[in-house]
Design a protein around this motif. Structure first.
Motif, mmCIF file in Angstrom:
data_model
loop_
_atom_site.group_PDB
_atom_site.id
_atom_site.type_symbol
_atom_site.label_atom_id
_atom_site.label_comp_id
_atom_site.label_asym_id
_atom_site.label_seq_id
_atom_site.Cartn_x
_atom_site.Cartn_y
_atom_site.Cartn_z
ATOM 1 N N LYS A 1 0.809 -1.221 0.000
ATOM 2 C CA LYS A 1 0.000 0.000 0.000
ATOM 3 C C LYS A 1 0.843 1.272 0.000
ATOM 4 O O LYS A 1 0.305 2.383 0.047
ATOM 5 C CB LYS A 1 -0.942 -0.011 1.212
ATOM 6 C CG LYS A 1 -1.993 -1.123 1.160
ATOM 7 C CD LYS A 1 -2.944 -1.038 2.349
ATOM 8 C CE LYS A 1 -4.004 -2.129 2.281
ATOM 9 N NZ LYS A 1 -4.961 -2.059 3.426
ATOM 10 N N SER A 2 2.145 1.118 -0.082
ATOM 11 C CA SER A 2 3.027 2.283 -0.076
ATOM 12 C C SER A 2 2.837 3.101 -1.352
ATOM 13 O O SER A 2 2.683 2.564 -2.447
ATOM 14 C CB SER A 2 4.484 1.852 0.041
ATOM 15 O OG SER A 2 5.350 2.941 -0.211
ATOM 16 N N ARG A 3 2.890 4.418 -1.223
ATOM 17 C CA ARG A 3 2.788 5.279 -2.401
ATOM 18 C C ARG A 3 4.038 5.202 -3.259
ATOM 19 O O ARG A 3 4.044 5.676 -4.392
ATOM 20 C CB ARG A 3 2.540 6.729 -1.963
ATOM 21 C CG ARG A 3 3.620 7.327 -1.085
ATOM 22 C CD ARG A 3 3.147 8.613 -0.421
ATOM 23 N NE ARG A 3 4.136 9.163 0.506
ATOM 24 C CZ ARG A 3 4.969 10.146 0.196
ATOM 25 N NH1 ARG A 3 4.922 10.682 -1.008
ATOM 26 N NH2 ARG A 3 5.837 10.594 1.081
ATOM 27 N N HIS A 4 5.120 4.566 -2.715
ATOM 28 C CA HIS A 4 6.351 4.421 -3.482
ATOM 29 C C HIS A 4 6.493 3.025 -4.110
ATOM 30 O O HIS A 4 7.467 2.776 -4.807
ATOM 31 C CB HIS A 4 7.567 4.671 -2.592
ATOM 32 C CG HIS A 4 7.651 6.055 -2.037
ATOM 33 N ND1 HIS A 4 7.193 7.162 -2.716
ATOM 34 C CD2 HIS A 4 8.150 6.507 -0.849
ATOM 35 C CE1 HIS A 4 7.407 8.242 -1.989
ATOM 36 N NE2 HIS A 4 7.971 7.883 -0.853
ATOM 37 N N ALA A 5 5.528 2.128 -3.856
ATOM 38 C CA ALA A 5 5.675 0.737 -4.292
ATOM 39 C C ALA A 5 5.767 0.623 -5.821
ATOM 40 O O ALA A 5 6.637 -0.073 -6.353
ATOM 41 C CB ALA A 5 4.507 -0.102 -3.774
ATOM 42 N N GLY A 6 4.866 1.291 -6.522
ATOM 43 C CA GLY A 6 4.832 1.169 -7.978
ATOM 44 C C GLY A 6 6.000 1.843 -8.663
ATOM 45 O O GLY A 6 6.628 1.273 -9.568
ATOM 46 N N VAL A 7 6.337 3.035 -8.230
ATOM 47 C CA VAL A 7 7.358 3.825 -8.914
ATOM 48 C C VAL A 7 8.763 3.277 -8.671
ATOM 49 O O VAL A 7 9.701 3.632 -9.393
ATOM 50 C CB VAL A 7 7.263 5.305 -8.477
ATOM 51 C CG1 VAL A 7 7.880 5.522 -7.105
ATOM 52 C CG2 VAL A 7 7.871 6.224 -9.522
ATOM 53 N N SER A 8 8.920 2.397 -7.684
ATOM 54 C CA SER A 8 10.238 1.837 -7.389
ATOM 55 C C SER A 8 10.473 0.482 -8.057
ATOM 56 O O SER A 8 11.498 -0.157 -7.830
ATOM 57 C CB SER A 8 10.425 1.695 -5.873
ATOM 58 O OG SER A 8 9.488 0.791 -5.330
#
Length: 248
Positions: A43-50
């Protein structure tokens, strides 16, 4: 200091319980290492972009050492690549080349655009082996060791049939080919394609149909040339070789 750059994730590794350290290759600042806190959590807002191969816009703080990701926006996720074993393997080789052949602060708009175009071409269903061969040639050009392909590297004549001499740095004509007994005999079709790989921008790549025998010769030529002029044991190549061997 706060930075905002467009970049492609070329390396992503877990760090601690919930974090990731990513390396992006940016158009303006070269390679950048960034800590993405909490990125391992779904659910992290950084999960996809990383995620590896993601093309995005990254906002991060950096004074020295690693940057710290503040915000990221996905521009192209490249889900198709990550969901396909073969495409992911080819793409992993491309980003490893950039990661290991480019100095940390060595920015190149040309190389950035070629990498972005190569990943887009994978997504579009274009021939992955041709994309890889073309990108290898772009990396050789970027590194200043591209082969001489328009004439004999020794005498300058245009006298086919040619052989490719990785050690001498290009083609040898029929009169000079004995100067390198280890040279690779190449057909006229292979020479033409090698020239295409060197001259054509990946952003303009169309659909190219290549015979199986020519594919093998192109791979042999590029691998031999890379081995001599780059001499980096790319980890991702081992898996690609296994795929070719066992047709995974």
């Amino acid at each position: 200091m706060l930075y905002k750059v467009e970049g492609i994730v070329i390396r992503s590794m877990d760090y601690g319980e919930g974090n990731k350290i990513i390396t992006i290759y940016s158009k303006t600042h070269g390679k950048i290492g960034i800590m993405a806190k909490g990125a391992k959590k779904l659910k992290s807002r950084h999960a996809g972009v990383s995620q590896l191969f993601t093309y995005g816009e990254f906002m991060f703080y950096k004074t020295s050492g690693l940057g710290s990701l503040n915000q990221g926006e996905i521009l192209t996720a490249h889900h198709k690549i990550r969901g396909d074993l073969h495409l992911a393997a080819y793409a992993a080789y491309l980003v490893e080349m950039v990661d290991r052949m480019v100095e940390d602060t060595e920015a190149s708009e040309f190389l950035f655009e070629q990498l972005k175009a190569a990943l887009d071409a994978f997504e579009e269903g274009k021939d992955p082996q041709i994309i890889v061969r073309m990108f290898e040639m772009k990396m050789l050009h970027f590194s200043g060791v591209a082969p001489v392909l328009d004439a004999c590297v020794h005498c300058g004549r245009d006298e086919p049939p040619f052989s490719l001499s990785p050690g001498m740095g290009g083609l040898l004509c029929r009169l000079c080919r004995l100067r390198d007994p280890r040279g690779i005999s190449v057909t006229e079709g292979t020479v033409k394609l090698l020239n295409v790989f060197q001259q054509v921008d990946l952003r303009r790549l169309g659909n190219i149909t290549v015979k199986h025998e020519t594919r093998l010769q192109l791979k042999q030529c590029m691998r031999a040339y890379m081995d001599i002029h780059v001499s980096i044991p790319f980890r991702s190549l081992h898996f690609l070789d296994q795929m070719d061997k066992y047709d995974i």
